[in-house]
Design a protein around this motif. Structure first.
Motif, short mmCIF file in Angstrom:
data_model
loop_
_atom_site.label_atom_id
_atom_site.label_comp_id
_atom_site.label_asym_id
_atom_site.label_seq_id
_atom_site.Cartn_x
_atom_site.Cartn_y
_atom_site.Cartn_z
N HIS A 112 -0.15 2.86 -4.71
CA HIS A 112 -1.59 3.41 -4.43
C HIS A 112 -2.02 4.16 -5.59
CE1 HIS A 112 -4.71 5.67 -2.41
NE2 HIS A 112 -4.64 6.50 -2.89
N ARG B 249 -1.28 3.94 -8.65
CA ARG B 249 -1.50 2.98 -9.86
C ARG B 249 -2.37 1.90 -9.50
NH1 ARG B 249 3.37 1.45 -14.11
NH2 ARG B 249 4.94 2.07 -12.94
N GLU C 264 -6.47 -12.81 -8.20
CA GLU C 264 -7.56 -13.55 -7.86
C GLU C 264 -7.13 -14.97 -8.37
OE1 GLU C 264 -11.40 -11.47 -8.68
OE2 GLU C 264 -12.01 -13.59 -9.00
N PRO D 220 7.37 5.32 1.55
CA PRO D 220 6.52 4.49 0.76
C PRO D 220 7.10 5.28 -0.99
CG PRO D 220 5.19 5.11 1.98
CD PRO D 220 6.20 5.92 2.38
N LYS E 166 -7.12 -1.32 -5.40
CA LYS E 166 -8.14 -2.49 -6.14
C LYS E 166 -7.54 -3.88 -5.89
CE LYS E 166 -11.02 0.03 -8.46
NZ LYS E 166 -11.78 0.36 -7.22
N ARG F 68 1.09 -1.24 -0.04
CA ARG F 68 -0.08 0.22 0.12
C ARG F 68 0.94 1.30 -0.06
NH1 ARG F 68 0.20 1.43 5.54
NH2 ARG F 68 0.56 -0.38 6.90
N GLY F 69 2.16 1.10 -0.60
CA GLY F 69 2.98 2.36 -0.79
C GLY F 69 2.45 3.43 -1.67
N HIS G 201 -7.78 -9.13 -11.29
CA HIS G 201 -8.04 -10.37 -12.05
C HIS G 201 -7.03 -11.48 -11.70
CE1 HIS G 201 -9.93 -13.37 -14.47
NE2 HIS G 201 -9.13 -13.14 -15.36
N ASP H 160 -8.57 -4.73 -2.54
CA ASP H 160 -10.13 -5.38 -2.62
C ASP H 160 -10.31 -6.55 -3.15
OD1 ASP H 160 -11.37 -1.93 -3.44
OD2 ASP H 160 -10.78 -2.90 -1.42
N ARG I 155 -11.80 -9.78 -1.15
CA ARG I 155 -13.09 -10.36 -1.69
C ARG I 155 -12.59 -12.01 -1.96
NH1 ARG I 155 -14.04 -7.05 -5.91
NH2 ARG I 155 -12.96 -8.27 -7.15
N LEU J 172 12.25 -9.81 -10.48
CA LEU J 172 10.51 -10.03 -10.54
C LEU J 172 10.39 -10.42 -11.86
CD1 LEU J 172 8.58 -6.88 -9.08
CD2 LEU J 172 9.00 -9.16 -8.37
N VAL K 26 1.60 -3.72 3.46
CA VAL K 26 2.97 -2.92 4.00
C VAL K 26 3.07 -1.68 3.26
CG1 VAL K 26 5.66 -3.32 3.57
CG2 VAL K 26 4.30 -5.53 3.96
N TYR L 176 4.89 -10.25 -7.34
CA TYR L 176 4.21 -10.23 -8.44
C TYR L 176 4.23 -8.87 -8.87
CZ TYR L 176 3.26 -15.10 -8.11
OH TYR L 176 3.31 -16.49 -8.03
N GLY L 177 4.84 -8.35 -9.91
CA GLY L 177 4.76 -6.71 -10.14
C GLY L 177 3.84 -6.48 -11.24
N LYS L 178 3.46 -5.35 -11.36
CA LYS L 178 2.36 -4.99 -12.20
C LYS L 178 0.97 -5.84 -12.12
CE LYS L 178 5.12 -2.27 -15.03
NZ LYS L 178 6.24 -2.25 -16.45
N PHE M 65 -4.59 9.67 1.83
CA PHE M 65 -3.76 8.42 2.14
C PHE M 65 -2.33 8.56 2.83
CE2 PHE M 65 -1.40 4.88 -0.03
CZ PHE M 65 -0.06 5.41 0.03
N THR N 9 -2.63 -7.33 -11.72
CA THR N 9 -4.23 -6.88 -11.80
C THR N 9 -4.91 -7.52 -11.17
OG1 THR N 9 -4.72 -8.45 -13.41
CG2 THR N 9 -3.81 -6.45 -14.27
N ARG O 2 2.62 7.63 -11.95
CA ARG O 2 2.07 7.74 -13.41
C ARG O 2 2.99 8.27 -14.39
NH1 ARG O 2 -3.92 7.20 -13.57
NH2 ARG O 2 -4.27 5.90 -11.91
#
Lengths: 167, 1027
Positions: free
Chosen positions: A95, A97, A156, B220, A101, A90-91, A153, A104, A108, B38, A128, A147-149, B465, A151, B379
């Motif tokens: 955040h 990018r 999940e 962060p 989500k 949650r850096g 999906h 979430d 879920r 990674l 973290v 796991y970078g980038k 945040f 999504t 971004r």
């Protein structure tokens, strides 16, 4: 981060690993509390209360002091952890990018919130503030694999795969 | 590796190692930093070793796993020495070919080379890649070059030469003097002069001193220290050794955060090697100096990056800061004098000692010499680690090196300094970054994290945040921080959920100042900074959240169901109608739109689609073509109802001045609320800018008429050719409320010589004449001045009126033109020439007619307070462009009553309440171009809608818009969404068929296309229902 050991039932811990650590680090003084707890957690997967209490008696460190430290730092867990550790970053970079989500989607899929463990002791979820892999945001760590980038999906799918394999 | 017993031994060893370095030897460096790992870097390295062995070349070619090369976005990164050939994103499958063709064959492989997005060309050499070209890699030089697990490699590249020089040739005081005169400032964030800190530590009395390396890097978004420790751990160790010697410390500690396992591993291994060789420990190289280092890990507490909390943590306590004085340099770890420096600070030290202060001062600025490593993330296209001299501007870092913002979005702010820092908006893009300049702008340099934010970032959310972070990391010891930040956070949470009040903003500022002043440590003292800077530069966003419950970036979850619908000024339920289109229910889709916007046919053609700018699908591939879908629905719906509700009947109590989109929308919604109205229009036709501004090739008359007819069927009386001189008269005629939507019909004058010549016609007048069916003046050589939609509309119209040559002259560049990108693109296809960076000086004439226009060239200066770069004339660069028609289009003037009594804003538009749109005269409401000076169609429609609500309430009604509908739950499956086709483009009339008529240029999409496009929608509005 050094966690991900086997979960054990609280209250009936084997004190042998703790004894060994105390011997190796002897004398364990107040300045050594953090490294000491780190090694205990590495051995047990978390910090079982009975182990910590027994260690305090052996080393002469005040239990109030040791528990004070254990409850202050995010790295220490006093509850058993699940077999698989999911860590969402949650850096700031994550955040910005869409890190929220990912969290979430994980919450879920697993049905638990940040800091909790699933009832079947399969997964523990934590967040973290920054994993330092900001160029690849959003980042999720699953069982020490980064796991970078990622999504929502894909996160999940990764979790569901483990759930299927373990059932 | 044997233990070296003397300085001479070391120098001999170094000499041998250096001699063994063959500059011509083939070397493959593979970045194996945690980041590239990674993406499989270790597998790539193994593949190289295997392929090279297979070719039998392992004696001629070395392969090294190195530290971070910096261009993290393109990992795994491979650079082939000595040619310096750069291969980004290398996959295992590519390795055998690279080995054969490049490593052994000396040729580059085109398809694997880096492609510069700006020029489209392929670049082979490392230092020519734009990302690297502007950097100054002093600290990171070895990161991409040496084997991070080899002390020999470090020593061969001058490693430890500085330490040995210091220990054997310099007095401690001389070392401190050199570092101080070099001007090195603490890189941890505060920028305290390192030499001064060392001097104080040296002077502190004590038999045992400590030097500590703060590798807790808790910000962060910052990961420079991690990469330095992973890639060149010896540089940090060497810096510590020199520092220890300077201050007289014999013990050192590296405090690394536990979340960096690879850094811990690498520095531990490096230390072991250094000890074995005799560079650390007792009697180093026979000098009698002793120094050794212990590596300790943090346990997950941001506050432990603060020096006194760090010390507490080392002493086995909760990480709670201590009051100062006494400062750590007097009384620190275990009560002894302790000097704490940051990782990057230490990495600078060997360079300064070896090359000297004058060399070092050759980089950077006077007050902040040297370089700084920034962790560029967020971004921005090229994320990674960037090392630049102090004084480099944000624009250079973000755009030249960083490659700009993805998907061509607009830059909004750069966050510097993590949770202790601040957000710098566009006006600071040309600020040379150093410790002092950043502080003046209200932020702090911080450790180097630089997070880029674009228009899809909500600044209120960002403040929240950061506060959530500092609140959870607050150690709890002092009340101002523990309670104060909690209180601030509660306020921010309320604002983000639409429950804020204007008084909250003052409260936030008051709390912020108290917390800054009274907190015990740097965490509390700086925690309010993100709030203070966002309030300073983005106050309007806070106000929008509070007053209109609107989040312009469509981020705040409690306010936004779907970002597209939230971004629509008229709040049209976009996901609903998209879902209905996917299901084939076109009538229902149009019905949904008409509940918030009657101009479906119009907007399906000319809306600037703010919804598409926020579409979350854009993060997957491309945003949905929402406007095209809307047009498809209204063009093909078979059974559209003639009205939405029953027409309003009875006497009209409301007068609407202006039958443009704003006025007609207001009348429409009033009618739906049961209030008939009279729309009074000065021109002989209704439509306003839709009829008399936007040319037919964009908006055909029948399409416009369809929407106007729809509105008029609801009990709206239209009186054309009815100008209104005085709004007061309307009350005299019996109306109880007035909506003034007279638009901004006049163009702003150029204010230059020659403007009154024949052939100079204001663009709006030109377009209006065409719209009224008259023949507007249009010669053969037309020059349009301006960069907005009116300019492009005028230019493209001139082409169709048989002008031979049409030029658009704009004083800034194409990127800054306010006109829609699609319009500019088509203008160029139609043969219109765009001349950037020119401004008109005077219009030349003969016999009263235009013969030409004198222009002066401009260059872009620094950003002004709006963030746009100010155009500056270039002296003596005048040029004359021959022409016979000049169409100025440099802005609109609000059509306010001359001598009217309504209060005006400072921009001479009508001032009104931001929520109710009521003017200074009770009962008179206003909206559209007359209040914003020239906005978009959908903004005008939205104003009309909001004014209708306000007027209904003013007259005693509930102000209820038609109820929202939730009919469609359609959402494609996850697999279908992942495999969806790319975004659909609307077909365009070939250019050759456009140039002598005003036929519609864009034609609609097909049924198949519409279904596929609508099927791409992620249905963000249904997400909450899914969980």
């Amino acid at each position: 981060m050094g966690v991900g050991g086997v979960a054990t039932a609280p209250g009936a811990s084997d004190l042998e690993p703790a004894s060994r650590i105390i011997e190796e680090m002897s004398p364990v003084t107040s300045g050594d509390i953090i490294p000491f707890l780190q090694r205990l957690q590495d051995a047990y997967g978390y910090l079982p209360r009975d182990v910590v209490l027994a260690a305090c008696e052996r080393t002469g460190l005040p239990a109030s002091r040791v528990f004070g430290v254990a409850t202050f730092y995010a790295q220490f867990y006093l509850e058993p952890r699940g077999r698989h550790l999911v860590c969402c970053c949650r850096g700031t970079a994550c955040h910005v990018r869409g890190g929220r989500k990912i969290l979430d989607a994980v919450e879920r899929t697993l049905g638990i919130r940040d800091g909790e463990t699933t009832k079947d002791m399969l997964f523990s979820l934590e967040t973290v503030a920054c994993l330092g892999a900001c160029a690849f945001s959003p980042v999720m760590v699953l069982d020490n694999t980064y796991y970078g980038k990622i999504t929502p999906h894909r996160a999940e799918l990764l979790l569901k795969k483990i759930m299927k394999e373990e059932s | 590796m044997e233990r070296l017993a003397s300085v001479g031994d070391f120098r001999q060893w170094q000499k041998t190692l250096k001699a063994g370095l063959d500059p011509n030897r083939k070397l493959v460096t593979v970045c194996a930093d945690t980041g590239c790992a990674l993406f499989g870097a270790l597998g790539v390295k193994e593949a190289f070793e295997k392929a090279i062995a297979q070719q039998g070349a392992q004696d001629r070619v070395s392969v090294k796993a190195t530290g971070c090369h910096g261009f993290c976005e393109k990992g795994p990164v491979v650079v082939i020495q000595p040619e310096k050939i750069f291969y980004p994103s290398v996959q295992v499958e590519d390795v055998p070919e690279i080995v054969q063709k490049t490593v052994l064959g000396g040729q580059t492989i085109d398809r694997l080379l880096y492609v510069d997005p700006a020029s489209g060309s392929r670049i082979a050499l490392n230092h020519e890649v734009p990302f690297y070209a502007k950097q100054q890699r002093l600290l990171f030089r070895l990161n991409g070059l040496i084997d991070r697990t080899s002390i020999e490699d470090y020593v061969a590249h001058d490693g430890y030469a500085a330490a040995v020089k210091a220990l054997s040739e310099m007095k401690s005081e001389a070392v401190i003097d050199e570092v101080q005169k070099a001007g090195l400032r603490g890189r941890g964030g505060a920028g305290f002069p390192t030499g001064v800190k060392w001097g104080l530590a040296r002077k502190s009395p004590g038999d045992q001193k400590y030097i500590i390396c703060n590798a807790d890097e808790g910000d962060p978004g910052a990961f420079m220290d991690r990469s330095l420790l992973e890639g060149t751990p010896h540089a940090v160790l060497e810096g510590m050794l020199i520092g220890a010697y300077a201050i007289g410390a014999t013990k050192g500690i590296i405090y690394v955060r536990a979340e960096y396992p690879m850094a811990v591993k690498n520095v531990t291994a490096a230390l072991a090697q250094a000890r074995r060789v005799g560079l650390f420990g007792e009697n180093i190289l026979g000098t009698g100096i002793a120094f050794d280092v212990e590596i300790r890990q943090g346990a997950g507490a941001f506050v432990c990056g603060e020096e006194s909390a760090l010390i507490a943590s080392l002493e086995g306590e909760r990480g709670m800061p201590r009051p100062r004085p006494p400062f750590p340099v007097e009384k620190g770890y275990r009560g002894r004098p302790t000097c704490i420096n940051n990782v990057e600070t230490f990495a600078n030290v060997p360079l300064i000692v070896l090359r000297g202060k004058d060399w070092y001062r050759g980089f950077g600025t006077e007050a902040s010499p040297g370089t700084k490593i920034f962790a560029l993330a967020g971004r921005v296209n090229n994320t990674g680690l960037v090392e630049v001299p102090m004084g480099t501007t944000l624009r250079q870092i973000i755009f030249d090196i960083g490659g700009g913002i993805p998907k061509n979005r607009r830059f909004k702010a750069a966050q510097l300094g993590g949770p202790s820092g601040g957000c710098l908006p566009a006006q600071y893009l040309d600020l040379p970054i150093d410790y002092d300049s950043v502080k003046q702008a209200g932020a702090i340099m911080g450790s180097g994290g630089l997070i880029v934010m674009d228009e899809n970032t909500c600044m209120v959310n960002i403040a929240r945040f950061f506060l959530e972070f500092t609140q959870s990391e607050s150690c709890g010891k002092c009340v101002p921080c523990r309670v104060g930040t909690r209180h601030m956070l509660d306020i921010l949470v309320r604002i983000c959920s639409g429950q804020g009040r204007m008084e909250d903003l003052d409260e936030l500022e008051r709390l912020a100042l108290h917390i800054k002043e009274a907190s015990l440590c740097g965490l509390g003292q700086t925690a309010p900074n993100p709030v203070l800077t966002t309030l300073r530069y983005f106050r309007h966003e806070y106000e929008e959240h509070i007053l209109r419950k609107h989040c312009r970036a469509s981020v705040c979850e409690d306010l936004v169901a779907a970002p597209c619908a939230h971004a629509c000024p008229a709040q049209v339920n976009v996901p609903q109608y998209v879902g209905l289109i996917a299901e084939g229910h076109l009538d229902a889709a149009v019905d949904v739109i008409r509940r918030r916007n009657p101009f479906v046919s119009v907007c399906g053609r000319v809306c600037d689609h703010p919804c598409e700018l926020r579409c979350r699908r854009a993060d997957v591939d491309q945003p949905l073509a929402i406007r095209a879908l809307k047009r498809y629905a209204v063009d093909h719906a078979a059974g559209l109802s003639s009205t939405l509700g029953a027409p309003a009947t009875g006497d009209a109590e409301v007068a609407v001045v202006g039958a443009g989109p704003s006025g007609l929308s207001c009348a429409y919604f009033l009618a739906l609320m049961g209030r008939p109205s009279v729309v009074l229009e000065k021109q002989p036709v209704p439509g306003g800018m839709l009829a008399l501004g936007i040319p037919e090739y964009r908006l055909p008359k029948p399409a416009l008429q369809q929407d106007i007819d729809f509105i008029l069927r609801h009990g709206v009386e239209l009186r054309t050719s009815t100008p209104i001189e005085n709004v007061e008269d309307l009350f005299g005629q019996g109306f109880r409320a007035v909506y003034l939507a007279s638009g901004a019909q006049k163009g702003r004058a150029l204010g230059i010589e020659g403007e009154q010549l024949n052939g100079v016609v204001d663009s709006l007048e030109f377009l209006r004449a065409r719209g009224l069916g008259q023949k507007p003046t249009c010669g053969k050589h037309v020059v349009v001045i301006g960069g907005g939609n009116a300019a492009v509309d005028a230019a493209r119209s001139a082409v169709r009126l048989h002008a031979e040559k049409v030029l658009i002259l704009y004083r800034r560049t194409r990127e800054e033109m306010p006109a829609y990108e699609e319009e500019i693109e088509e203008a160029l296809h139609e043969g219109i020439e765009l001349h950037e960076l020119v401004a008109p000086k005077r219009i030349l004439g003969k016999s009263g007619r235009v013969t030409g226009i004198e222009m002066i060239r401009m260059r872009l200066g620094d950003a002004d307070s709006s963030g746009r770069r100010r155009p500056v004339p270039i002296e003596g660069s005048e040029l004359v462009v021959p022409c016979d028609t000049v169409l100025p289009a440099i802005g609109q003037v609000a059509s306010v009553e001359p001598g009217g009594r309504l209060e005006l804003s400072s921009w001479k538009t009508i001032a009104c309440d931001p929520v109710t749109l009521e003017t200074s005269r009770e009962g008179v409401f206003s909206g559209g171009d007359v209040i914003n000076g020239g906005g978009t169609v959908i903004e005008a429609i939205a104003d009309g809608q909001r004014a209708a609500v306000a007027i209904d309430r003013y007259l005693g009604g509930p102000g209820a818009l038609p109820p929202d509908v939730s009919v469609s739950m359609y959402r494609a499956t996850d697999e279908e969404l992942e495999q969806a086709p790319p975004r659909l483009a609307e077909p365009l009339l070939p250019v050759a068929e456009r140039l002598d008529n005003f036929r519609e240029v864009i034609s609609g999409i097909s049924r198949q296309g519409a279904c596929a496009e609508a099927g791409r929608c992620l249905r963000c509005d249904l997400e909450k229902l899914r969980s």
